[in-house]
Scaffold this motif. Structure first.
Motif, PDB file in Angstrom:
ATOM      1  N   THR A 228       0.830  -1.207   0.000  1.00 19.37           N
ATOM      2  CA  THR A 228       0.000   0.000   0.000  1.00 19.37           C
ATOM      3  C   THR A 228       0.866   1.259   0.000  1.00 19.37           C
ATOM      4  O   THR A 228       1.843   1.359   0.750  1.00 19.37           O
ATOM      5  CB  THR A 228      -0.930   0.000   1.227  1.00 19.37           C
ATOM      6  OG1 THR A 228      -1.738  -1.170   1.204  1.00 19.37           O
ATOM      7  CG2 THR A 228      -1.821   1.233   1.229  1.00 19.37           C
ATOM      8  N   LYS A 229       0.485   2.212  -0.839  1.00 19.10           N
ATOM      9  CA  LYS A 229       1.164   3.521  -0.884  1.00 19.10           C
ATOM     10  C   LYS A 229       0.088   4.606  -0.767  1.00 19.10           C
ATOM     11  O   LYS A 229      -0.869   4.602  -1.536  1.00 19.10           O
ATOM     12  CB  LYS A 229       1.950   3.682  -2.178  1.00 19.10           C
ATOM     13  CG  LYS A 229       3.075   2.667  -2.356  1.00 19.10           C
ATOM     14  CD  LYS A 229       3.762   2.856  -3.689  1.00 19.10           C
ATOM     15  CE  LYS A 229       4.943   1.897  -3.839  1.00 19.10           C
ATOM     16  NZ  LYS A 229       4.551   0.482  -3.808  1.00 19.10           N
ATOM     17  N   VAL A 230       0.265   5.494   0.199  1.00 16.76           N
ATOM     18  CA  VAL A 230      -0.728   6.546   0.417  1.00 16.76           C
ATOM     19  C   VAL A 230      -0.138   7.898   0.043  1.00 16.76           C
ATOM     20  O   VAL A 230       1.056   8.158   0.240  1.00 16.76           O
ATOM     21  CB  VAL A 230      -1.224   6.547   1.881  1.00 16.76           C
ATOM     22  CG1 VAL A 230      -2.024   5.293   2.170  1.00 16.76           C
ATOM     23  CG2 VAL A 230      -0.058   6.649   2.858  1.00 16.76           C
ATOM     24  N   LYS A 231      -0.974   8.776  -0.500  1.00 17.08           N
ATOM     25  CA  LYS A 231      -0.528  10.081  -0.967  1.00 17.08           C
ATOM     26  C   LYS A 231      -1.252  11.237  -0.271  1.00 17.08           C
ATOM     27  O   LYS A 231      -0.771  12.367  -0.306  1.00 17.08           O
ATOM     28  CB  LYS A 231      -0.746  10.187  -2.485  1.00 17.08           C
ATOM     29  CG  LYS A 231       0.057   9.185  -3.301  1.00 17.08           C
ATOM     30  CD  LYS A 231      -0.254   9.287  -4.782  1.00 17.08           C
ATOM     31  CE  LYS A 231       0.223  10.604  -5.375  1.00 17.08           C
ATOM     32  NZ  LYS A 231       1.700  10.692  -5.439  1.00 17.08           N
ATOM     33  N   GLN A 232      -2.390  10.944   0.353  1.00 15.90           N
ATOM     34  CA  GLN A 232      -3.187  12.017   0.946  1.00 15.90           C
ATOM     35  C   GLN A 232      -2.635  12.395   2.314  1.00 15.90           C
ATOM     36  O   GLN A 232      -2.235  11.536   3.112  1.00 15.90           O
ATOM     37  CB  GLN A 232      -4.649  11.572   1.069  1.00 15.90           C
ATOM     38  CG  GLN A 232      -5.587  12.653   1.565  1.00 15.90           C
ATOM     39  CD  GLN A 232      -7.027  12.179   1.582  1.00 15.90           C
ATOM     40  OE1 GLN A 232      -7.350  11.123   1.060  1.00 15.90           O
ATOM     41  NE2 GLN A 232      -7.900  12.970   2.191  1.00 15.90           N
ATOM     42  N   LEU A 233      -2.618  13.698   2.594  1.00 18.55           N
ATOM     43  CA  LEU A 233      -2.183  14.150   3.911  1.00 18.55           C
ATOM     44  C   LEU A 233      -3.202  13.731   4.966  1.00 18.55           C
ATOM     45  O   LEU A 233      -4.378  13.557   4.680  1.00 18.55           O
ATOM     46  CB  LEU A 233      -2.042  15.679   3.930  1.00 18.55           C
ATOM     47  CG  LEU A 233      -1.112  16.321   2.908  1.00 18.55           C
ATOM     48  CD1 LEU A 233      -1.035  17.827   3.154  1.00 18.55           C
ATOM     49  CD2 LEU A 233       0.267  15.689   2.935  1.00 18.55           C
ATOM     50  N   GLY A 234      -2.720  13.524   6.220  1.00 18.42           N
ATOM     51  CA  GLY A 234      -3.635  13.181   7.297  1.00 18.42           C
ATOM     52  C   GLY A 234      -3.047  12.194   8.285  1.00 18.42           C
ATOM     53  O   GLY A 234      -1.868  11.824   8.219  1.00 18.42           O
ATOM     54  N   ASP A 235      -3.873  11.790   9.233  1.00 17.02           N
ATOM     55  CA  ASP A 235      -3.483  10.816  10.258  1.00 17.02           C
ATOM     56  C   ASP A 235      -3.868   9.410   9.806  1.00 17.02           C
ATOM     57  O   ASP A 235      -5.010   9.169   9.404  1.00 17.02           O
ATOM     58  CB  ASP A 235      -4.176  11.140  11.585  1.00 17.02           C
ATOM     59  CG  ASP A 235      -3.634  12.413  12.217  1.00 17.02           C
ATOM     60  OD1 ASP A 235      -2.410  12.503  12.361  1.00 17.02           O
ATOM     61  OD2 ASP A 235      -4.447  13.310  12.551  1.00 17.02           O
ATOM     62  N   TYR A 236      -2.919   8.502   9.923  1.00 18.92           N
ATOM     63  CA  TYR A 236      -3.123   7.120   9.477  1.00 18.92           C
ATOM     64  C   TYR A 236      -2.804   6.145  10.608  1.00 18.92           C
ATOM     65  O   TYR A 236      -2.117   6.485  11.572  1.00 18.92           O
ATOM     66  CB  TYR A 236      -2.230   6.805   8.282  1.00 18.92           C
ATOM     67  CG  TYR A 236      -2.634   7.483   6.990  1.00 18.92           C
ATOM     68  CD1 TYR A 236      -3.381   6.808   6.035  1.00 18.92           C
ATOM     69  CD2 TYR A 236      -2.250   8.799   6.733  1.00 18.92           C
ATOM     70  CE1 TYR A 236      -3.730   7.430   4.841  1.00 18.92           C
ATOM     71  CE2 TYR A 236      -2.598   9.425   5.548  1.00 18.92           C
ATOM     72  CZ  TYR A 236      -3.346   8.725   4.605  1.00 18.92           C
ATOM     73  OH  TYR A 236      -3.702   9.337   3.439  1.00 18.92           O
ATOM     74  N   LEU A 237      -3.289   4.943  10.409  1.00 18.33           N
ATOM     75  CA  LEU A 237      -3.012   3.873  11.367  1.00 18.33           C
ATOM     76  C   LEU A 237      -2.329   2.727  10.628  1.00 18.33           C
ATOM     77  O   LEU A 237      -2.765   2.318   9.547  1.00 18.33           O
ATOM     78  CB  LEU A 237      -4.322   3.379  12.006  1.00 18.33           C
ATOM     79  CG  LEU A 237      -4.199   2.543  13.283  1.00 18.33           C
ATOM     80  CD1 LEU A 237      -3.524   3.372  14.388  1.00 18.33           C
ATOM     81  CD2 LEU A 237      -5.579   2.100  13.760  1.00 18.33           C
ATOM     82  N   ALA A 238      -1.249   2.245  11.207  1.00 20.84           N
ATOM     83  CA  ALA A 238      -0.535   1.094  10.651  1.00 20.84           C
ATOM     84  C   ALA A 238      -0.536  -0.028  11.688  1.00 20.84           C
ATOM     85  O   ALA A 238      -0.666   0.211  12.889  1.00 20.84           O
ATOM     86  CB  ALA A 238       0.891   1.471  10.284  1.00 20.84           C
ATOM     87  N   LYS A 239      -0.412  -1.238  11.189  1.00 19.32           N
ATOM     88  CA  LYS A 239      -0.363  -2.409  12.066  1.00 19.32           C
ATOM     89  C   LYS A 239       1.020  -3.042  11.974  1.00 19.32           C
ATOM     90  O   LYS A 239       1.469  -3.418  10.901  1.00 19.32           O
ATOM     91  CB  LYS A 239      -1.422  -3.435  11.666  1.00 19.32           C
ATOM     92  CG  LYS A 239      -1.368  -4.706  12.500  1.00 19.32           C
ATOM     93  CD  LYS A 239      -2.465  -5.676  12.110  1.00 19.32           C
ATOM     94  CE  LYS A 239      -2.299  -6.190  10.720  1.00 19.32           C
ATOM     95  NZ  LYS A 239      -3.299  -7.214  10.370  1.00 19.32           N
ATOM     96  N   ILE A 240       1.688  -3.157  13.115  1.00 15.81           N
ATOM     97  CA  ILE A 240       2.984  -3.838  13.178  1.00 15.81           C
ATOM     98  C   ILE A 240       2.737  -5.254  13.681  1.00 15.81           C
ATOM     99  O   ILE A 240       2.192  -5.447  14.766  1.00 15.81           O
ATOM    100  CB  ILE A 240       3.957  -3.106  14.117  1.00 15.81           C
ATOM    101  CG1 ILE A 240       4.163  -1.660  13.658  1.00 15.81           C
ATOM    102  CG2 ILE A 240       5.295  -3.837  14.186  1.00 15.81           C
ATOM    103  CD1 ILE A 240       5.007  -0.835  14.602  1.00 15.81           C
ATOM    104  N   THR A 241       3.120  -6.244  12.880  1.00 17.76           N
ATOM    105  CA  THR A 241       2.955  -7.647  13.271  1.00 17.76           C
ATOM    106  C   THR A 241       4.294  -8.190  13.738  1.00 17.76           C
ATOM    107  O   THR A 241       5.274  -8.191  12.984  1.00 17.76           O
ATOM    108  CB  THR A 241       2.430  -8.482  12.096  1.00 17.76           C
ATOM    109  OG1 THR A 241       1.198  -7.927  11.631  1.00 17.76           O
ATOM    110  CG2 THR A 241       2.184  -9.924  12.548  1.00 17.76           C
ATOM    111  N   LEU A 242       4.334  -8.656  14.990  1.00 14.93           N
ATOM    112  CA  LEU A 242       5.575  -9.133  15.603  1.00 14.93           C
ATOM    113  C   LEU A 242       5.611 -10.654  15.619  1.00 14.93           C
ATOM    114  O   LEU A 242       4.690 -11.327  15.142  1.00 14.93           O
ATOM    115  CB  LEU A 242       5.678  -8.581  17.032  1.00 14.93           C
ATOM    116  CG  LEU A 242       5.574  -7.053  17.165  1.00 14.93           C
ATOM    117  CD1 LEU A 242       5.568  -6.660  18.635  1.00 14.93           C
ATOM    118  CD2 LEU A 242       6.719  -6.373  16.433  1.00 14.93           C
TER     119      LEU A 242
END
Length: 282
Positions: free
Chosen positions: A253-267
């Protein structure tokens, strides 16, 4: 005997021989095979010679039942391998000993797996608490005609991985991956950990509402409302669901829009941690 009679006799013999040659031999299934019944015995004397050569007292062997009944037992060379006789001889049944060793080995493996799982859970909990109030910022140029969009460029999982390392000194392992929610999240700063975990679980198609209802019921039954424990429970639930998706590598996934995002880190262990990142205008 006339020549005609002799010829008839020869023809009869020839037919008989031919019939015998073409008869189908009996199949192995039609032959009755008699197997010897065997019993287990404990040797009470050394048997260096004879049918059981180089066999010594204290050993346990399977022998023909007739051999034990008619020779070994009457000659007091062996006793039947019963629990009582093992106790009398001061021996441990090797079959029981082998079974106990297998059970012990299985318990050790299970214990090691539990220990590794606990380590993975502890590591995920530490990282989750550390990132609770952290935000990763990524600065980008914007399109003059569309000031809410990056131009040129974008933000990818690799960009976030690099920023984690440089800004927060968190270096993820190769097997630890980052998945990005592909749209900004309004009000992300005001969300608690439970709500953020619901969002990243929905990234896998998991029903966050259903999972949240289960946690609420559990918390109500225990009479607790602990945000940390709820997040840990969500981590375990997400780990159970991780087998349905390939999360061993970063998403594309590549995002271009400004703003607050959420990512998931899988350990390791499939435990997941939410990460708040923001794309800002340069």
């Amino acid at each position: 005997m006339s020549s005609a009679a002799a010829a008839s006799l020869r023809n009869g013999l020839r037919r008989s021989i031919l019939l015998q040659q073409h008869q189908t031999p009996p199949t192995p299934t039609s032959i009755t095979i008699r197997h010897k019944h065997q019993v287990r015995v404990i040797l009470t004397r050394d048997l260096p010679e004879g049918q059981m050569r180089n066999i010594y007292a204290g050993e346990v062997h399977n022998v023909a039942a007739g051999y034990a009944r008619n020779y070994l037992i009457p000659q007091k060379m062996a006793v039947y391998a019963t629990p009582r006789n093992f106790e009398r001889c001061g021996l441990v049944d090797p079959e029981i000993a082998a079974k106990e060793e297998e059970e012990k080995a299985a318990q050790q493996i299970a214990s090691q797996e539990d220990e590794e799982e606990n380590k993975d859970l502890t590591a995920a909990d530490i990282l989750r608490k550390y990132l609770r109030n952290k935000m990763v910022k990524l600065i980008r140029n914007v399109d003059p005609n569309v000031p809410t969009m990056c131009h040129p460029g974008h933000v990818s999982a690799m960009n976030i991985r690099d920023k984690l390392s440089k800004q927060l000194k968190i270096d993820l392992e190769e097997h630890e991956s980052i998945q990005i929610r592909n749209e900004p999240v309004a009000g992300l700063e005001e969300m608690d950990e439970k709500e953020r975990m619901q969002l990243i679980m929905n990234m896998d198609g998991v029903s966050g509402a259903a999972a949240g209802a289960g946690l609420d019921a559990e918390a109500e039954a225990e009479g607790e409302d602990n945000e940390g424990e709820s997040a840990a429970a969500f981590e375990a639930a997400a780990a159970d669901e991780s087998s349905s998706t390939d999360e061993t590598k970063d998403c594309d996934t590549k995002v271009k829009q400004l703003g607050d995002y959420l990512a998931k880190i899988t350990l390791a262990g499939g435990y997941v941690v939410p990460l708040h990142f923001r794309i800002e205008r340069r």
